[in-house]
Structures are given as C-alpha cells and as structure tokens.
Design a protein around this motif. Structure first.
Motif, PDB file in Angstrom:
ATOM      1  N   HIS A 209       0.862  -1.197   0.000  1.00 29.65           N
ATOM      2  CA  HIS A 209       0.000   0.000   0.000  1.00 29.65           C
ATOM      3  C   HIS A 209       0.886   1.231   0.000  1.00 29.65           C
ATOM      4  O   HIS A 209       1.165   1.820   1.043  1.00 29.65           O
ATOM      5  CB  HIS A 209      -0.929  -0.012   1.213  1.00 29.65           C
ATOM      6  N   PHE A 210       1.356   1.596  -1.194  1.00 26.54           N
ATOM      7  CA  PHE A 210       2.358   2.650  -1.306  1.00 26.54           C
ATOM      8  C   PHE A 210       1.839   3.999  -0.798  1.00 26.54           C
ATOM      9  O   PHE A 210       0.726   4.413  -1.116  1.00 26.54           O
ATOM     10  CB  PHE A 210       2.828   2.793  -2.759  1.00 26.54           C
ATOM     11  N   ALA A 211       2.692   4.656  -0.013  1.00 30.86           N
ATOM     12  CA  ALA A 211       2.391   5.977   0.555  1.00 30.86           C
ATOM     13  C   ALA A 211       1.186   5.940   1.496  1.00 30.86           C
ATOM     14  O   ALA A 211       0.677   6.980   1.898  1.00 30.86           O
ATOM     15  CB  ALA A 211       2.187   7.024  -0.541  1.00 30.86           C
ATOM     16  N   GLY A 212       0.725   4.751   1.825  1.00 27.96           N
ATOM     17  CA  GLY A 212      -0.398   4.627   2.762  1.00 27.96           C
ATOM     18  C   GLY A 212      -1.749   4.577   2.095  1.00 27.96           C
ATOM     19  O   GLY A 212      -2.775   4.511   2.765  1.00 27.96           O
ATOM     20  N   ALA A 213      -1.767   4.613   0.740  1.00 25.87           N
ATOM     21  CA  ALA A 213      -3.037   4.538   0.010  1.00 25.87           C
ATOM     22  C   ALA A 213      -3.273   3.089  -0.427  1.00 25.87           C
ATOM     23  O   ALA A 213      -2.466   2.537  -1.175  1.00 25.87           O
ATOM     24  CB  ALA A 213      -3.009   5.459  -1.198  1.00 25.87           C
ATOM     25  N   PRO A 214      -4.342   2.473   0.054  1.00 25.39           N
ATOM     26  CA  PRO A 214      -4.546   1.049  -0.218  1.00 25.39           C
ATOM     27  C   PRO A 214      -4.622   0.705  -1.710  1.00 25.39           C
ATOM     28  O   PRO A 214      -5.164   1.464  -2.511  1.00 25.39           O
ATOM     29  CB  PRO A 214      -5.886   0.751   0.466  1.00 25.39           C
ATOM     30  N   CYS A 215      -4.084  -0.474  -2.043  1.00 25.58           N
ATOM     31  CA  CYS A 215      -4.202  -1.034  -3.389  1.00 25.58           C
ATOM     32  C   CYS A 215      -5.653  -1.416  -3.629  1.00 25.58           C
ATOM     33  O   CYS A 215      -6.460  -1.430  -2.698  1.00 25.58           O
ATOM     34  CB  CYS A 215      -3.347  -2.295  -3.508  1.00 25.58           C
TER      35      CYS A 215
ATOM     36  N   ALA B  41       0.805   1.769   5.820  1.00 27.40           N
ATOM     37  CA  ALA B  41      -0.655   1.949   5.808  1.00 27.40           C
ATOM     38  C   ALA B  41      -1.367   1.677   7.133  1.00 27.40           C
ATOM     39  O   ALA B  41      -2.586   1.529   7.152  1.00 27.40           O
ATOM     40  CB  ALA B  41      -1.260   1.082   4.709  1.00 27.40           C
ATOM     41  N   LEU B  42      -0.628   1.641   8.247  1.00 32.05           N
ATOM     42  CA  LEU B  42      -1.330   1.510   9.527  1.00 32.05           C
ATOM     43  C   LEU B  42      -2.209   2.746   9.722  1.00 32.05           C
ATOM     44  O   LEU B  42      -1.715   3.875   9.662  1.00 32.05           O
ATOM     45  CB  LEU B  42      -0.323   1.384  10.686  1.00 32.05           C
ATOM     46  N   GLY B  43      -3.499   2.539   9.906  1.00 26.93           N
ATOM     47  CA  GLY B  43      -4.433   3.657  10.083  1.00 26.93           C
ATOM     48  C   GLY B  43      -5.212   3.978   8.815  1.00 26.93           C
ATOM     49  O   GLY B  43      -6.171   4.744   8.853  1.00 26.93           O
TER      50      GLY B  43
ATOM     51  N   VAL C  32       9.852   6.515  10.855  1.00 25.19           N
ATOM     52  CA  VAL C  32       9.183   7.266   9.779  1.00 25.19           C
ATOM     53  C   VAL C  32       7.746   6.792   9.532  1.00 25.19           C
ATOM     54  O   VAL C  32       7.001   7.431   8.794  1.00 25.19           O
ATOM     55  CB  VAL C  32       9.961   7.216   8.430  1.00 25.19           C
ATOM     56  N   LYS C  33       7.336   5.706  10.155  1.00 21.98           N
ATOM     57  CA  LYS C  33       6.021   5.121   9.874  1.00 21.98           C
ATOM     58  C   LYS C  33       4.916   5.754  10.746  1.00 21.98           C
ATOM     59  O   LYS C  33       5.197   6.622  11.553  1.00 21.98           O
ATOM     60  CB  LYS C  33       6.084   3.606  10.066  1.00 21.98           C
ATOM     61  N   SER C  34       3.678   5.263  10.580  1.00 21.92           N
ATOM     62  CA  SER C  34       2.511   5.876  11.250  1.00 21.92           C
ATOM     63  C   SER C  34       2.698   6.013  12.763  1.00 21.92           C
ATOM     64  O   SER C  34       2.344   7.034  13.346  1.00 21.92           O
ATOM     65  CB  SER C  34       1.249   5.045  11.005  1.00 21.92           C
ATOM     66  N   ILE C  35       3.190   4.954  13.413  1.00 20.05           N
ATOM     67  CA  ILE C  35       3.574   5.031  14.829  1.00 20.05           C
ATOM     68  C   ILE C  35       4.931   4.351  14.949  1.00 20.05           C
ATOM     69  O   ILE C  35       5.319   3.576  14.079  1.00 20.05           O
ATOM     70  CB  ILE C  35       2.562   4.327  15.783  1.00 20.05           C
ATOM     71  N   THR C  36       5.642   4.650  16.061  1.00 20.83           N
ATOM     72  CA  THR C  36       6.965   4.036  16.186  1.00 20.83           C
ATOM     73  C   THR C  36       7.171   3.322  17.516  1.00 20.83           C
ATOM     74  O   THR C  36       6.573   3.668  18.531  1.00 20.83           O
ATOM     75  CB  THR C  36       8.088   5.074  15.978  1.00 20.83           C
TER      76      THR C  36
ATOM     77  N   ALA D  25      -3.223   6.669   4.722  1.00 22.39           N
ATOM     78  CA  ALA D  25      -2.510   6.995   5.954  1.00 22.39           C
ATOM     79  C   ALA D  25      -1.473   8.098   5.705  1.00 22.39           C
ATOM     80  O   ALA D  25      -0.809   8.556   6.628  1.00 22.39           O
ATOM     81  CB  ALA D  25      -1.832   5.753   6.513  1.00 22.39           C
ATOM     82  N   CYS D  26      -1.343   8.517   4.427  1.00 20.70           N
ATOM     83  CA  CYS D  26      -0.445   9.617   4.047  1.00 20.70           C
ATOM     84  C   CYS D  26       0.976   9.433   4.592  1.00 20.70           C
ATOM     85  O   CYS D  26       1.530  10.318   5.239  1.00 20.70           O
ATOM     86  CB  CYS D  26      -1.018  10.969   4.478  1.00 20.70           C
ATOM     87  N   HIS D  27       1.537   8.298   4.312  1.00 16.73           N
ATOM     88  CA  HIS D  27       2.882   7.980   4.808  1.00 16.73           C
ATOM     89  C   HIS D  27       3.949   8.871   4.173  1.00 16.73           C
ATOM     90  O   HIS D  27       4.829   9.375   4.856  1.00 16.73           O
ATOM     91  CB  HIS D  27       3.195   6.510   4.551  1.00 16.73           C
TER      92      HIS D  27
END
Ligand SMILES: *Cc1c(COP(=O)(O)O)cnc(C)c1O
Length: 367
Positions: A126-132, A155-157, A180-184, A278-280
C-alpha cells in the motif's frame, strides 16, 4: 534540514517507557500481549504478533505461508527492498508487476498475466499509505488459489472500503514501527492475521521455533529466530497507538496544504488524493524527467530533506546481479525517474509547506 519524515514523541510516551524500565519485565512480559491486543483491536484483526522490525515481520509471514524455493510471488518494484529481499531469503522468486500511473500501487489489471503454475502468493504494497485495489486483488487470489500477504508498512491507520487495513480478507498483513512510519517503537513490526494456524506458527517463528507442550515444557519443532520485540518498545507502541488517529489526521492536513499550494503547478504532477490514505509519504513527479535531479538538489541545498521512494527494486546492483539485469517495467521506469518525496509527518506546519511550495516555484522560475 527538514527531514522527509520524523517521529512524534511526547511526555506520555516517555512515561510509558520508563514505567516498564522500572518494572520486572523489560522483555517477554505482559506489555507485549497488551500491545498486540490493542493493535489487533485497532485494526479489527483477530491476532497480532509483534516483532523486532517490519522486515522480520515479512520474513516470518512468508515462512508461515510456507513460501519456499521454486515458488513465485507477485509483488511490486516500487517498494522498500525488504518486501522482496525476504522473498529471496525464503528462496521464493519475486515476480515484479508494473504500477499504476495514478496511485503508484500495483496495477491489478496486470497481475493475472503474471500467474504461472509456480505462483503461490501476491504481495501488494500500500504505497504511501493509500490502499491497493484489494477487492480485485483478493478476487484474483481466490480464483487462482493464491495467498495474499499485504505489505502495509505504510498503511497503519488507512482503510479500504470503510474497513481498516489489517482487517481485509487477506491471509496476513505486515506493519512496521520504524520512526518514519505511522507510529513508532524505535524498531519494530507486526503481522496481523485472522487465521489461528498462521498465528501459532508466527509465535513460534518469532522465538526460535519453540512452543510450549501440554506440560508447559519448551519444545523446538521447527527452525525459528529471535525476532522478539521488548516490552520497553511495546510500551512505546501502546502509547503511540493512542495517538495514531491524530497522527493520521495531521498527515492528511499536511497533504491538503501541499495540494492547495501546488494544485495549479504546470511542471509537476501531484499524486491522486485518497481520503482513506494513511499519508505515509507525499510524492510529486516532475513532468520532465530531466528536471527531477536538479529540483531534488535545489531543495536539498535549501534545507528540505527530499528523498526518493523508491528506486525500482530490480534496479539495485544486487538484483541486477541475480538475474534482473535488463528487466524493466514501462510505468515503473517513468515513475522512478520522475518521483520526489516531499516532507510529510505530523509535526509539520502550514507555513513550512508554503515555504517548500515557494521553493519549488523558485526553482521553476530559474529553470
Ligand atoms: C519500512 C518498510 C519495510 C521494512 O520495515 P522495517 O521496520 O524498517 O524493517 C518494509 N516494507 C515497506 C514498504 C516499508 O516501508
């Protein structure tokens, strides 16, 4: 230098970590179970197994899926190398599928042509947080009897069709908790699944292939690793997870500021908006491929930590050496020669985004 991404740690995170440091269990304790429970609940999955990194999570997910030498797995070149590296580690062959022009995700219309008798699984990212396009992908997988393992490290979130990533009908979903991810959790990762067999296998693989027998004795039944997460990290994870929705909201706001500031720009192409992302990362493309490196250097020299996500996996020297020399996919080639990642993380202000947009305008005034 403004980094392209950065963690957000507050006093509560620090308090949660120090509480575990003062407790009896800094690893293999109760905080791990609690983080797993909270994570599974958040995503709507039955089970979560947390591990030492997203890469470790990919590795044991592939092992639990019994991917091995001779198997082919369809994935994308537009990802962090770990997605396909771990396929190579288990002996499977990555079959790279081209990406879509709008989302830079796997082009689901090109998957079926790549399926052979050896194909065992599809690994969408799910590139950049946008689901496939998971609906189509799952349909193909069911029809052809293939496993689906989602690399959801971005894509967490995020959600797809109103359902959180981690609760779709795929076999396993992999997360990362790198800063760098949604949570760390510092380093860290997880595998989510609704399947009890995978769950038990993942627990065993995480810790040397050892499980407890009916008498409570440790038995090693298969080869495994020490991919355990510490309770110190899990405490940070629990605390961060409480802020996840706020983080995503802030990331989405950053994206909307970019859209506002860059919408009418003639020389660059903006990514499509997905309100469920998730706008990663926020990746723009230069219309002219030759502008890309000069713009990258110009922004770097101005203190903006732009990046590339990603050079095609098959273009790396290691992949060139193992049989991908000369291999190219048309959209991927255009994409990875024109993409630039702009900073996107919760702590960014609108003023900063406007400054970055101004710098982009300044570059094009001069070039
Ligand atoms: C970050 C990432 C990984 C690896 O995660 P680590 O926690 O850094 O090991 C794998 N796949 C993708 C798409 C990632 O972005």
């Amino acid at each position: 230098m403004i980094p392209y991404s950065k963690q957000y740690i507050d006093q509560r995170d620090i308090g949660a970590v120090s509480a575990v440091l003062k407790s009896d269990w800094i690893t293999q304790g109760p905080t791990i179970n609690k983080f797993e429970e909270n994570l599974a609940n958040y995503c709507g999955a039955k089970y979560a197994v947390v591990v030492s990194s997203g890469t470790a999570a990919l590795h044991i997910a592939y092992m639990a899926a019994d991917l091995k030498t001779g198997d082919e797995v369809i994935t994308v070149p537009n990802t962090f190398v770990a997605t396909s590296n771990m396929l190579l580690v288990v002996g499977a062959k990555p079959i790279f599928c081209d990406i879509k022009e709008d989302t830079f995700n796997i082009d689901e219309t090109k998957i079926e042509k790549l399926i052979t008798k050896k194909t065992k699984a599809i690994v969408p990212v799910h590139f950049a947080g946008a689901p496939c396009e998971m609906g189509t992908i799952l349909k193909i997988a069911r029809k052809k009897n293939l496993l689906v393992i989602e690399d959801a490290c971005h894509a967490l979130g995020a959600s797809y069709g109103g359902i959180k990533i981690g609760n779709l009908k795929s076999d396993m979903t992999v997360m990362s908790f790198h800063p760098v991810k949604s949570i760390t959790t510092g380093e860290g990762g997880a595998v989510l699944t609704n399947n009890k067999n995978y769950y038990e296998k993942l627990l065993s693989l995480r810790s040397h292939g050892i499980h407890k027998d009916q008498n409570g004795f440790n038995v090693m039944a298969e080869m495994g690793y020490n991919y355990r997460m510490t309770d110190i990290q899990a405490a940070l994870g629990i605390s961060q997870l409480k802020k996840l929705d706020k983080f995503i909201e802030k990331r989405r706001r950053v994206v909307s500021w970019y859209e506002e500031a860059l919408r009418n720009h003639e020389e660059i192409i903006l990514p499509v908006t997905n309100p469920d992302s998730a706008c990663h990362v926020y990746v723009i493309r230069t219309k002219r491929i030759m502008d890309r490196l000069p713009l990258y250097n110009f922004l770097r020299n101005a203190g903006v930590g732009v990046n590339f996500h990603y050079p095609a996996v098959y273009s790396h020297p290691y992949y060139q050496k193992i049989g991908y020399a000369g291999f190219k996919l048309p959209m991927e080639e255009i994409y990875h020669n024109s993409c630039i990642t702009l900073p996107c993380f919760p702590g960014l202000s609108e003023a900063l985004i406007k400054r970055i947009a101004k710098l982009i305008n300044l570059f094009y005034e001069k070039n």
